[in-house]
Design an enzyme around this catalytic site. Structure first.
Site: not given
Ligand code: ASP
Length: 342
Positions: A209, A237, A240, A260, A263
């Site tokens: 992310t 889905r 966060d 990140t 989530g």
């Molecule tokens: N936080 C992100 C999610 O859960 C994924 C990530 O940070 O890579 O969608």
């Protein structure tokens, strides 16, 4: 009488000297004050020298630097923190290296569904899109939701339609695919056939992310996050990253945060807001608050991930409980630093 006059004059002299010194003090701090700065991330996860070949490390470094300097130049030229955040994230969304925009991970049905959010620390306004399938730059759409609608979060088709309506670039879903992600997806499907999806889900532990937090010359903070979510997520889905308070938060009273990681834990723990609230209500420093949440609360729940943040004084923090996190930062008082490992 003369004695009395001399006494009054000396008192006055002492007073004048003391006030001069006092005035000098803020002037001195003013000189060392961080006027502007930013920190960016490109995701946390199993990022180690063993897992990342040298040539790929160089590619990440170069792209992180390009993104960082894009923001730095905006801020240096008197631009606003919101502009810096948006443009920095655009650079990373357009790069296939990160799990945001082009290069996003795929859902369990082989689509790319993108989430992003942005927050203005001055007004506490915020905008977000979730589950978008056609918006080339989700962070720009999130900003437009904030600026052009009375809403905070637009989801799915509504988000895509909104982007089209206001003339933002839209693309077929296949634009987001990269050979690397397609290969991952094929492996996932193969394992699924063999009924061992957990092993491949466990293996892909590099998140990717992207996020940016910035302080501008006017003392305004802003934060933004953009992602394709977690690999092979159930279609529909939402993580966060588009949830204000979970993956993104900014308030001029405290700090700007972008997160990140897994989530679902960041939503349940309202991570970004928790860090800000600890600063506001407990008087914690950004660093102390971030340590408590990422290295204590989340670790106890076996939740993996990290955060970046900048406070209203320009103090910068990156905290993660994974082996690595792509990150870079710079202020008007310190040189660019680019890191990926512990
Ligand atoms: N936080 C992100 C999610 O859960 C994924 C990530 O940070 O890579 O969608």
């Amino acid at each position: 009488m003369r004695k009395f006059n001399l006494f009054v004059i000396s008192i006055l002299l002492v007073f004048i000297t003391v006030s001069c010194v006092k005035e000098n003090r803020p002037a001195k701090t003013q000189k060392n004050k961080i006027e502007f700065g930013l920190i960016i991330h490109g995701g946390a996860g199993n990022i180690t020298p063993e897992n990342l070949p040298k040539d790929l490390q160089e590619k990440y470094k170069a792209k992180l630097k390009e993104a960082l300097m894009t923001g730095y130049n905006i801020l240096k030229n008197g631009g606003h923190s919101l502009d810096a955040v948006e443009k920095v994230i655009n650079v990373m969304e357009n790069s296939p290296l990160f799990n945001a925009g082009k290069g996003a991970v795929m859902t369990d049905i082989g689509t790319c569904e993108l989430d992003a959010s942005i927050m203005d620390g001055k007004t506490l306004n915020a905008g977000a899109v979730a589950g978008a399938q056609h918006i080339k730059n989700p962070i720009t759409a999130a900003r437009k939701v904030m600026e052009l609608t009375p809403h905070v979060l637009l989801g799915g088709e509504g988000a895509d339609e909104f982007a089209k309506e206001i003339g933002l670039p839209t693309v077929p879903n296949s634009y987001f695919y990269t050979p690397h992600r397609l290969k991952q997806y094929q492996q996932y499907k193969q394992k699924q056939k063999e009924k061992s999806t957990s092993s491949i889900k466990g293996k892909i532990k590099k998140f990717g992310t992207v996020g940016c937090t910035a302080l501008d010359k006017y003392g305004n903070l802003a934060a933004g996050t953009s992602t394709g979510g977690i690999p092979f997520k159930k279609f529909g889905r939402i993580g966060d990253s588009p949830i204000i308070g979970a993956g993104t938060y900014a308030s001029n009273q405290t700090c700007a945060i972008s997160c990140t990681g897994q989530g679902e834990y960041f939503i349940r723990n309202v991570v970004a807001y928790d860090i800000s609230a600890r600063m506001e209500y407990k008087g914690s420093s950004l660093e102390k608050a971030a340590h408590k949440v990422i290295l204590d609360k989340l670790v106890k729940q076996k939740a993996e991930g990290g955060m970046i943040g900048i406070d209203k004084y320009g103090n910068i923090t990156a905290v993660f409980n994974t082996p690595g996190m792509f990150r870079a930062f710079i202020t008007n008082k310190s040189k660019a630093v680019i890191k990926m490992f512990k």
